[in-house]
Design a protein around this motif. Structure first.
Motif, mmCIF file in Angstrom:
data_model
loop_
_atom_site.group_PDB
_atom_site.id
_atom_site.type_symbol
_atom_site.label_atom_id
_atom_site.label_comp_id
_atom_site.label_asym_id
_atom_site.label_seq_id
_atom_site.Cartn_x
_atom_site.Cartn_y
_atom_site.Cartn_z
ATOM 1 N N GLU A 1 -3.370 -3.511 -12.070
ATOM 2 C CA GLU A 1 -2.862 -2.168 -11.809
ATOM 3 C C GLU A 1 -1.614 -1.897 -12.649
ATOM 4 O O GLU A 1 -1.483 -0.835 -13.268
ATOM 5 N N ILE B 1 -1.006 1.032 -15.415
ATOM 6 C CA ILE B 1 0.127 1.964 -15.318
ATOM 7 C C ILE B 1 0.914 1.965 -16.635
ATOM 8 O O ILE B 1 1.273 3.012 -17.168
ATOM 9 N N GLN C 1 0.830 -1.210 0.000
ATOM 10 C CA GLN C 1 0.000 0.000 0.000
ATOM 11 C C GLN C 1 0.865 1.262 0.000
ATOM 12 O O GLN C 1 0.361 2.370 -0.155
ATOM 13 N N GLY C 2 2.147 1.096 0.229
ATOM 14 C CA GLY C 2 3.038 2.243 0.261
ATOM 15 C C GLY C 2 3.021 2.982 1.588
ATOM 16 O O GLY C 2 3.493 4.105 1.696
ATOM 17 N N GLU D 1 3.796 -1.007 -9.007
ATOM 18 C CA GLU D 1 4.522 0.141 -8.455
ATOM 19 C C GLU D 1 3.668 0.951 -7.493
ATOM 20 O O GLU D 1 4.172 1.656 -6.636
ATOM 21 N N LYS D 2 2.336 0.856 -7.699
ATOM 22 C CA LYS D 2 1.410 1.582 -6.822
ATOM 23 C C LYS D 2 0.325 0.616 -6.366
ATOM 24 O O LYS D 2 0.050 -0.368 -7.046
ATOM 25 N N TYR E 1 -2.879 -6.640 -8.527
ATOM 26 C CA TYR E 1 -1.683 -5.859 -8.867
ATOM 27 C C TYR E 1 -1.316 -5.991 -10.348
ATOM 28 O O TYR E 1 -0.808 -5.047 -10.949
ATOM 29 N N ARG F 1 -5.722 0.974 -7.876
ATOM 30 C CA ARG F 1 -6.504 2.213 -7.807
ATOM 31 C C ARG F 1 -7.925 1.943 -7.319
ATOM 32 O O ARG F 1 -8.452 0.844 -7.477
#
Lengths: 320, 262
Positions: free
Chosen positions: B44, B48, A242-243, B188-189, B41, B192
């Motif tokens: 995602e 990206i 989740q960072g 990387e994130k 992921y 969303r």
């Protein structure tokens, strides 16, 4: 009469991985029970010096190829396939690690031997080999068999004692000279871990947070508790992904292995990938709302409650 | 770039899992299905990549409970096409899943092109007989790498550079040509967020494409003897009581073990 057993010895940056000794230990036991020989194979430029430490196996094959320090799944499965054909192996044991991932299924596809993943136990009964695999994050175990008594087995790290795989005996070593093979997947470079603000492997006290921490704002509560106890905050994979905390705070398979005196686990379910990195901690105390959370089978003390009900009064009491 | 993401539904382990009367599978009646975490992921990462380099994202899933919602959500997040492979796939094993997904690329109007990037979760919690991504790469004859947490495309758009996790925070950079199959561990994130209202409105207008694929007649060669819930799931000594009492007991424990002085 079953064929011999083969172990794919694993190492990372010249250091023999613990999983190698785990596999040697259980491999030896199975080989003795089945009355077959135990072989290992090592890839990479330091293969020979690594092979000398694998004395629990009867013989070791060395593939001295600098491109194979990080084993290419393609080249490794081709070499293993041809060895299986030559030696008629009954079982091939491969580490369930990030380094070796993918080799098992590729070898299974190419050799036609079945593949068993997430293996946690192996036994011999009436000449047949049986296996226990863990599924669904360790919430279910499954006993499985191989009708042909032959297969490729991916050993889950931490399933077998590694001491049983260590010996001062020198194995017989055979260097395999193989034609150079190309792979389309090219290793470029290592990326060293970023030095974090805190080295979680050197802390006496770790407050570990998981999905149950719910959002980033709640981390300050864990930080406060860790500060009072003289330790630091670490986390399981979901929190890192989740960072909310840097990679340097991750405990588990891809992250760090920690052994603090106190591991206070808050809202961590205890997925096997996490447990791998913290099971040898001194005192493990876990708080989780799920009474069936696997973390309670690793912890010495458990509290089945909402961490937000327990931690604030605990902090208050510790402050006074 | 033609990005194809395969999504897989798995039982939600937050729910209590019940073994069926046969003792060899889970009781599906009580299962709540959710998207496999690494697959979330994968989606995602695909989105990206599309934002960075252009191209299209096609999301493909085999039929399962709740899968329509997952596909519509993917569309709402920015995928271009959503595809379902209908059928009752309960209990299908990893090598057979790979065969089905490979057949997708030989179905009408679809192919593994020179710029196709196939993304899957690196592993799923129910992969008893293997991992789907490496099997798929074998059938397709395309290179594979797994446990990936980042992808970038080269200037000629012919190769990708990827970051793979090892252990202890150590990672490695690898390069491989397109088309290829990549097992994603994390993006990387974080995935969303998309408002439910947006998904609902998309459901009204969008359609899920379907591709019919016959169940493959291959088995894994592994037999399941029994499934069971591990015993000793309660090895920990449980501390009970009101929060105040519990926190007092924790402090006593920390003192007894010498972690807290006084």
């Amino acid at each position: 009469m079953p064929g011999p057993i083969l172990i794919l010895a694993e190492h990372l940056k010249g250091e023999i991985a613990d999983i190698t000794f785990e596999m040697l230990g259980i491999g030896r036991k199975l080989a003795d029970e089945l009355k077959v020989t135990l072989h290992s194979i090592v890839f990479g430029k330091e293969a020979e010096s690594i092979a000398a430490n694998l004395g629990v196996s009867d013989s070791v094959f060395v593939v001295n190829n600098p491109q194979m320090d990080i084993p290419s799944t393609d080249i490794a499965s081709n070499i293993l396939k041809s060895l299986i054909e030559q030696k008629n192996y009954s079982l091939v044991l491969i580490g369930g690690t990030n380094v070796s991932t993918g080799i098992g299924p590729k070898l299974s596809f190419r050799s036609g031997l079945p593949f068993i993943n997430f293996c946690r136990n192996i036994w011999v009964k009436d000449g047949m080999v049986g296996f226990t695999s863990q599924l669904f994050g360790g919430k279910i175990l499954s006993d499985v068999g191989l009708p042909g008594n032959r297969g490729i087995i991916c050993i889950y790290p931490g399933s077998f004692p590694s001491n049983a795989g260590k010996s001062d005996k020198k194995p017989s070593i055979e260097t395999l000279s193989l034609p150079a093979e190309e792979t389309k997947v090219v290793f470029k470079q290592y990326i060293e871990p970023e030095a974090g603000d805190v080295d979680i492997t050197k802390q006496d006290v770790l407050v570990s947070i998981g999905r149950g921490i719910s959002n980033a704002d709640n981390i300050s509560m864990a930080e406060e508790l860790a500060a009072i106890l003289g330790g630091a905050v670490c986390a399981s994979r979901p929190v890192i992904d989740q960072g909310w905390l840097p990679l340097s705070r991750q405990v588990g398979k891809s992250g760090m292995t920690v052994k603090p005196k106190l591991y206070l686990s808050l809202g961590v379910s205890g997925a096997p990938e996490h447990v791998e990195g913290m099971k040898d901690s001194g005192l493990i105390l876990a708080i989780n709302t799920d009474p069936n959370a696997p973390i309670f089978s690793v912890a010495q003390y458990g509290i089945c409650a909402d961490l937000f009900d327990i931690i604030p009064p605990l902090i208050e009491k510790l402050k006074t | 770039m033609d990005i194809v993401v395969f999504l897989k539904m798995v039982p939600d382990v937050v729910e209590e899992l019940v073994v069926a009367d046969t003792g060899k599978s889970l009781d599906t009646q009580f299962l709540r299905m959710k998207l496999n975490d690494p697959d979330d992921y994968s989606l995602e990462e695909a989105l990206i990549l599309k934002e960075k380099y252009g191209g299209t994202v096609t999301v493909v899933a085999m039929e399962a409970a709740e899968v329509d919602d997952v596909l519509f959500t993917a569309l709402a997040k920015g995928a271009d096409r959503i595809v379902k492979i209908p059928g009752d796939w309960t209990g299908i094993q990893a090598p057979a899943i790979a065969k089905v997904l490979a057949s997708y690329f030989s179905s009408a109007g679809r192919q593994l092109g020179p710029d196709t990037l196939v993304l899957l979760g690196s592993q799923a919690i129910d992969d008893l007989e293997g991992e789907v991504a490496p099997y798929l790469s074998e059938i397709l004859g395309a290179p594979y790498i797994g446990v990936i947490t980042g992808i970038s495309l080269d200037a000629e758009k012919k190769k990708v550079s990827v970051i793979k996790e090892f252990a202890g925070g150590l990672r490695g950079e690898f390069e491989l040509p397109l088309p290829c199959v990549i097992g994603i561990q994390a993006a990387e994130k974080p995935p969303r967020y998309v408002p439910v209202a947006k998904v609902r409105s998309i459901m009204k207008t969008a359609k899920i494409e379907t591709v019919d694929i016959a169940p493959p007649e291959i088995t894994s060669g592994v037999t399941i003897e029994k499934m069971f819930i591990p015993e000793a799931a309660g090895k920990a000594k449980m501390i009970e009581g009101e929060p105040e009492q519990i926190s007092a007991q924790i402090i006593d424990l920390l003192k007894e073990t010498g972690i807290l002085r006084r």
